[in-house]
Write a protein that holds these residues in place. Structure first.
Motif, short mmCIF file in Angstrom:
data_model
loop_
_atom_site.label_atom_id
_atom_site.label_comp_id
_atom_site.label_asym_id
_atom_site.label_seq_id
_atom_site.Cartn_x
_atom_site.Cartn_y
_atom_site.Cartn_z
N LEU A 1 105.08 101.14 68.81
CA LEU A 1 105.28 101.38 67.39
C LEU A 1 104.49 102.58 66.87
CD1 LEU A 1 105.23 97.67 66.22
CD2 LEU A 1 107.22 99.17 66.30
N GLY A 2 103.83 103.30 67.78
CA GLY A 2 103.09 104.49 67.38
C GLY A 2 101.87 104.19 66.55
N LEU A 3 101.22 103.05 66.81
CA LEU A 3 100.08 102.60 66.02
C LEU A 3 98.81 102.67 66.85
CD1 LEU A 3 98.95 101.20 63.45
CD2 LEU A 3 99.57 99.01 64.53
N ARG A 4 97.78 103.27 66.29
CA ARG A 4 96.47 103.31 66.95
C ARG A 4 95.57 102.25 66.33
NH1 ARG A 4 93.50 108.67 68.92
NH2 ARG A 4 95.65 108.92 69.58
N LEU A 5 95.12 101.32 67.14
CA LEU A 5 94.33 100.19 66.65
C LEU A 5 92.83 100.46 66.76
CD1 LEU A 5 96.35 97.32 68.37
CD2 LEU A 5 96.45 97.97 65.94
N ASP A 6 92.06 99.72 65.95
CA ASP A 6 90.60 99.77 66.07
C ASP A 6 90.09 98.80 67.13
OD1 ASP A 6 90.47 101.63 63.99
OD2 ASP A 6 90.31 100.06 62.46
#
Length: 340
Positions: free
Chosen positions: A207-212
């Motif tokens: 989904l093109g999401l960068r998580l912490d």
């Protein structure tokens, strides 16, 4: 496919037996051999071990003999991975599909993952791990996300009474029948969710999401009285149910969630309701909900776990060498499985 694919089944437990039944009569796959973990299964017909008529293939614990059959793929469904076996299979050039999702990530540690990846590269083989959850249910979630112009949260929930599975070893390893105040209970439950922790970054990347980071939370339900399940007993006041979430977090918010409600029976406090299946929710524009549930009274978890791996075999055999996940393959589907 230009030719039929030769497959060896690795063990015939509950899920492995479902895989065998799914391969018999398959339009593309030929089951040619079977590895037996238990000595009492060696030399027995695989069909009989899996609850169907004899199929003319006997199980063996001779790995050399199985590799000499020149399989295209091994359907690996052992209770726990044997990395010596897996390395040997992969470096011999044989692809592997498995329902042990942690082999697709780092759930068994970086050393194990690098060992499997390097074996794939040496042998020119591919390793793919799937199942219903993790695996196919999150794939359905990604397909549903295509309808959204904005996604604010994605959640996949598995909600089941699993008492009919009759697997004491697995349930005790998860922390069932422990005292809820025992620190080992949370540790055991979290350890059993390693596959969810590996699924979270796959979904985020898709989904093109960068998580912490990845979080974990869990609640316990306790048995109201001693509960005899036939294969194990959960004592009064001990853990009889879990309700928890593995989350992909960003800026203090839970954005991707792999959630679960697992219960051994109904006589517990709190007694959370179960959906007997999977609920996928996407909060956004528009909000979307998808339910995966049985058409009858029972969703056979062994079949729904085994077949996403079995049906992926042709795609995995055509994939480039290495560890591949659902984003590296075309849509896994029951190609050729229509049998009116």
């Amino acid at each position: 496919m230009s030719r039929r694919l030769r497959v060896v089944q690795w063990t015939t437990g509950k899920t492995g037996s479902a895989a065998v039944r799914g391969m018999v009569g398959h339009p593309v796959l030929d089951l040619v051999g079977c590895y037996a973990y238990s000595p009492d299964k060696v030399g027995r017909d695989v069909g009989e071990l899996c609850g169907i008529d004899p199929i003319g293939i006997t199980s063996t614990d001779d790995i050399d003999a199985l590799l000499a059959l020149q399989p295209d793929c091994v359907s690996y469904m052992a209770y726990r991975p044997n990395f010596d076996h897996l390395e040997r299979i992969l470096e011999s050039g044989v692809n592997v599909v498995s329902t042990m999702y942690m082999m697709a990530g780092f759930g068994y540690g970086e050393q194990a993952t690098h060992r499997l990846r390097d074996a794939c590269l040496r042998g020119g083989s591919s390793l793919y791990a799937s199942g219903i959850y993790p695996g196919h249910a999150p794939m359905v979630a990604l397909a549903a996300s295509a309808m959204c112009s904005r996604v604010e949260r994605l959640s996949v929930l598995e909600s089941l009474d699993i008492s009919g599975y009759a697997n004491e070893q697995m349930f005790r390893a998860q922390g069932f029948d422990l005292d809820p105040d025992d620190p080992a209970a949370r540790e055991a439950c979290e350890a059993s969710c390693g596959s969810f922790k590996d699924q979270i970054p796959v979904l985020a990347n898709a989904l093109g999401l960068r998580l912490d980071g990845v979080g974990f939370r869990v609640e316990f339900a306790t048995a109201n009285q001693d509960t005899d399940l036939g294969y194990m007993t959960v004592k009064k006041g001990r853990i009889a149910g879990f309700k928890g979430t593995v989350s992909g977090d960003k800026d203090g918010r839970s954005l991707i969630e792999c959630s679960f409600v697992w219960k051994l029976g109904e006589d517990m406090t709190p007694n959370w309701p179960v959906t007997h299946g999977y609920v996928i929710e996407l909060d956004g524009v528009p909000g979307v909900r998808v339910r995966l549930e049985p058409q009858g009274d029972h969703l056979d978890g062994t079949v729904t776990t085994a077949m996403p791996a079995v049906n992926a075999i042709p795609l995995v055999c055509a994939a480039p060498p290495g560890i591949v996940n659902l984003m590296d393959l075309p849509l896994v589907r029951a190609a050729g499985q229509f049998r009116p």
